[in-house]
Scaffold this motif. Sequence first.
Motif, mmCIF file in Angstrom:
data_model
loop_
_atom_site.group_PDB
_atom_site.id
_atom_site.type_symbol
_atom_site.label_atom_id
_atom_site.label_comp_id
_atom_site.label_asym_id
_atom_site.label_seq_id
_atom_site.Cartn_x
_atom_site.Cartn_y
_atom_site.Cartn_z
ATOM 1 N N TYR A 127 -54.272 32.905 10.252
ATOM 2 C CA TYR A 127 -53.331 32.164 11.089
ATOM 3 C C TYR A 127 -52.678 32.991 12.195
ATOM 4 N N TRP A 155 -43.049 31.690 5.309
ATOM 5 C CA TRP A 155 -44.080 30.792 5.816
ATOM 6 C C TRP A 155 -45.431 31.113 5.188
ATOM 7 N N LEU A 193 -45.877 29.521 1.894
ATOM 8 C CA LEU A 193 -46.224 28.105 2.032
ATOM 9 C C LEU A 193 -47.718 27.945 2.289
ATOM 10 N N ALA A 194 -48.253 28.799 3.151
ATOM 11 C CA ALA A 194 -49.677 28.722 3.470
ATOM 12 C C ALA A 194 -50.547 29.090 2.269
ATOM 13 N N SER A 220 -49.766 25.646 -2.959
ATOM 14 C CA SER A 220 -50.168 24.246 -2.794
ATOM 15 C C SER A 220 -49.225 23.243 -3.446
ATOM 16 N N ARG A 250 -42.203 20.237 -0.020
ATOM 17 C CA ARG A 250 -43.187 20.676 0.966
ATOM 18 C C ARG A 250 -43.390 19.664 2.097
ATOM 19 N N GLU A 251 -43.548 18.389 1.777
ATOM 20 C CA GLU A 251 -43.875 17.409 2.802
ATOM 21 C C GLU A 251 -42.792 17.302 3.869
ATOM 22 N N VAL A 301 -40.444 20.084 4.562
ATOM 23 C CA VAL A 301 -40.268 21.396 5.200
ATOM 24 C C VAL A 301 -41.445 21.735 6.108
ATOM 25 N N GLU A 302 -42.632 21.258 5.777
ATOM 26 C CA GLU A 302 -43.785 21.556 6.623
ATOM 27 C C GLU A 302 -43.726 20.846 7.974
ATOM 28 N N GLN A 303 -42.779 19.943 8.152
ATOM 29 C CA GLN A 303 -42.585 19.297 9.455
ATOM 30 C C GLN A 303 -41.734 20.143 10.402
ATOM 31 N N MET A 361 -40.674 27.519 11.407
ATOM 32 C CA MET A 361 -40.131 28.569 10.552
ATOM 33 C C MET A 361 -39.842 29.801 11.415
#
Length: 236
Positions: free
Chosen positions: A94, A105, A108-109, A112, A194-195, A197-199, A202
Amino acid sequence: MSIGPVRTFDTSAWDLGAAVAAKRGRTISVCVPCRNEAATIGELVSKILPLLAGPHPLVDELVVLDDRSQDGTGHVARQAGARVVHIDEVHALYGRGTGKGNALWATLAASSGDFVVWCDGDVTSFDASWVTRLVMPLLLHDEMALVKGTYARPTDHGGGGRTTELVARPLISLFFPELSGLHQPLSGEYAVRREMVEQLPMVEGWGAEMALLIDVSRRFGVGSIGQVDLGTRLHR
């Protein structure tokens, strides 16, 4: 969106069984970003591992993110039973980043779970019940995005919290008074959905925790942020 105040949850009725029952097929990751924490990471991992055991575990994966440690942190964590991901593995996919926010971050990557529980790698007073307390509000309330830990930091063990009390909380009161109910805004122990915070973006550096609070509040409302008492926090 919820616009109420930061919510403080009573954890007295929560236990491991209640948390497992509240999962309802969803998954939980515990992620520990680390740099040079070989002295403490092994014991921390050993306390988390029982939560992954049994036919109905609370935690589905444990990830230790090794942020270029020079003291064998990754080796110690792996020997203790954690899945270790080196920051360079994430950067190879990334792109390169730096700082605490980059490490968060990267976890998170690398994970899962529908819910992510973060814990600092230098904590010496960690108890497995922290995971239950942090994740329960997210399991029970779909509108919750982030739950912070709050705790005592004894002065006879070095105290702590100077940045929080002298800088963070006064600035929050001045510029973001809606968040002033948070006792430990910079806590390294917290859980996220997750759904949601991933919006959000970071921030890479050491302002990551404060930036995340502000962004969650603006996007989902202050009422999507909660806090739970974890007791006493000690760290090296």
